[in-house]
Design a protein around this motif. Structure first.
Motif: not given
Length: 116
Positions: A13-21, A60-62, A64-68
């Motif tokens: 039930g938590d809202t979370a984020q996953f950043l995939f390089p 997104i760009k974060r 100097n890298g790109y993430y999904l």
């Protein structure tokens, strides 16, 4: 796990984020498919599963890298997998994430104070 889970411990039930390089090659190919940086992607081609609901998907760009960036709400405990994103044509599969149970934390939790 290959990626960044925010927050690191999540519960049902938590809202979370996953950043995939993404590799530079993958990131540069996405704008050619009409996918812009820092703009949410349409979720109409998303193949949902019963383990989670995906609320937002964007490139997104974060640092100097790109993430999904995947914003999601998990509905199961344990190792859960992300739904398929066929339109992205990723070279690597998204890794599963671990969803904790409140019972695993070992903390005693009472919803009401004890009655005399």
């Amino acid at each position: 796990m290959n990626g960044i889970l925010i927050p690191q411990n999540i519960f049902v039930g938590d809202t979370a984020q996953f950043l995939f390089p993404l590799s530079e090659q993958e990131a540069l190919a996405l704008p050619q498919q009409g996918i812009d940086i820092d703009r949410p992607l349409p979720l109409n081609e998303l193949i949902q599963n019963d383990m989670m609901s995906v609320k937002e998907l964007q490139l997104i760009k974060r640092d100097n890298g790109y993430y999904l960036q995947i914003t999601f709400i998990p509905w199961e405990i344990g190792e859960i997998t992300f739904p398929l994103f066929p339109s992205l044509k990723l070279k690597q599969a998204l890794p599963p994430v671990h969803v904790s149970s409140l019972l695993e934390t070992g903390q005693a939790m009472s919803l009401q104070p004890p009655k005399p």
